[in-house]
Design a protein around this motif. Structure first.
Motif, PDB file in Angstrom:
ATOM      1  N   ASN A  19       0.822  -1.205   0.000  1.00 61.84           N
ATOM      2  CA  ASN A  19       0.000   0.000   0.000  1.00 61.84           C
ATOM      3  C   ASN A  19       0.860   1.261   0.000  1.00 61.84           C
ATOM      4  O   ASN A  19       0.711   2.126   0.842  1.00 61.84           O
ATOM      5  CB  ASN A  19      -0.924  -0.026   1.215  1.00 61.84           C
ATOM      6  N   SER A  27      -6.659  -2.310  -3.316  1.00 61.39           N
ATOM      7  CA  SER A  27      -7.985  -2.374  -3.943  1.00 61.39           C
ATOM      8  C   SER A  27      -7.893  -2.222  -5.460  1.00 61.39           C
ATOM      9  O   SER A  27      -8.665  -2.832  -6.199  1.00 61.39           O
ATOM     10  CB  SER A  27      -8.917  -1.311  -3.361  1.00 61.39           C
ATOM     11  N   TYR A  37     -15.578  -5.891  -8.325  1.00 61.59           N
ATOM     12  CA  TYR A  37     -15.142  -5.765  -6.931  1.00 61.59           C
ATOM     13  C   TYR A  37     -15.673  -4.466  -6.346  1.00 61.59           C
ATOM     14  O   TYR A  37     -15.528  -3.393  -6.917  1.00 61.59           O
ATOM     15  CB  TYR A  37     -13.615  -5.802  -6.851  1.00 61.59           C
ATOM     16  N   LYS A  39     -15.233  -2.420  -2.976  1.00 60.81           N
ATOM     17  CA  LYS A  39     -14.370  -2.402  -1.795  1.00 60.81           C
ATOM     18  C   LYS A  39     -15.131  -2.436  -0.470  1.00 60.81           C
ATOM     19  O   LYS A  39     -14.795  -3.252   0.395  1.00 60.81           O
ATOM     20  CB  LYS A  39     -13.431  -1.192  -1.859  1.00 60.81           C
ATOM     21  N   HIS A  42     -17.047  -6.156  -0.486  1.00 62.42           N
ATOM     22  CA  HIS A  42     -16.156  -7.304  -0.595  1.00 62.42           C
ATOM     23  C   HIS A  42     -14.970  -7.215   0.372  1.00 62.42           C
ATOM     24  O   HIS A  42     -14.499  -8.238   0.860  1.00 62.42           O
ATOM     25  CB  HIS A  42     -15.685  -7.472  -2.039  1.00 62.42           C
ATOM     26  N   GLY A  43     -14.499  -5.985   0.643  1.00 60.90           N
ATOM     27  CA  GLY A  43     -13.413  -5.826   1.602  1.00 60.90           C
ATOM     28  C   GLY A  43     -13.808  -6.320   2.984  1.00 60.90           C
ATOM     29  O   GLY A  43     -13.047  -7.007   3.660  1.00 60.90           O
ATOM     30  N   ALA A  47     -12.275  -9.528   4.942  1.00 63.03           N
ATOM     31  CA  ALA A  47     -11.719  -9.400   6.286  1.00 63.03           C
ATOM     32  C   ALA A  47     -12.335 -10.431   7.230  1.00 63.03           C
ATOM     33  O   ALA A  47     -11.627 -11.037   8.041  1.00 63.03           O
ATOM     34  CB  ALA A  47     -11.944  -7.984   6.820  1.00 63.03           C
TER      35      ALA A  47
END
Length: 66
Positions: A19, A27, A37, A39, A42-43, A47
């Motif tokens: 990052n 992402s 996707y 974020k 789906h993030g 997680a």
């Protein structure tokens, strides 16, 4: 798709090293191989699937600051 993302992860010492640039942030990398996707959605699901213990291990230097 998982193998592509795992190869991306394995190319760096830790997720925090991935990052380092907004143009190639995690992402953005995921969007390149996962059409659709989203974020926030789906993030959060990723997680949950990965689990806090694994996240803590992978980003311990960040977790220590929290």
């Amino acid at each position: 798709m998982v193998s592509i993302l795992q190869a991306e992860r394995n190319a760096f010492p830790s997720p925090e090293h991935i990052n380092d640039n907004p143009l190639i942030a995690p992402s953005k990398r995921i969007c390149n191989c996962c059409i659709g996707y989203n974020k926030p959605l789906h993030g959060a699901l990723l997680a949950i699937d990965i689990g806090l213990d694994t996240i803590r291990q992978e980003v311990s230097e960040l977790w220590d600051k929290i």
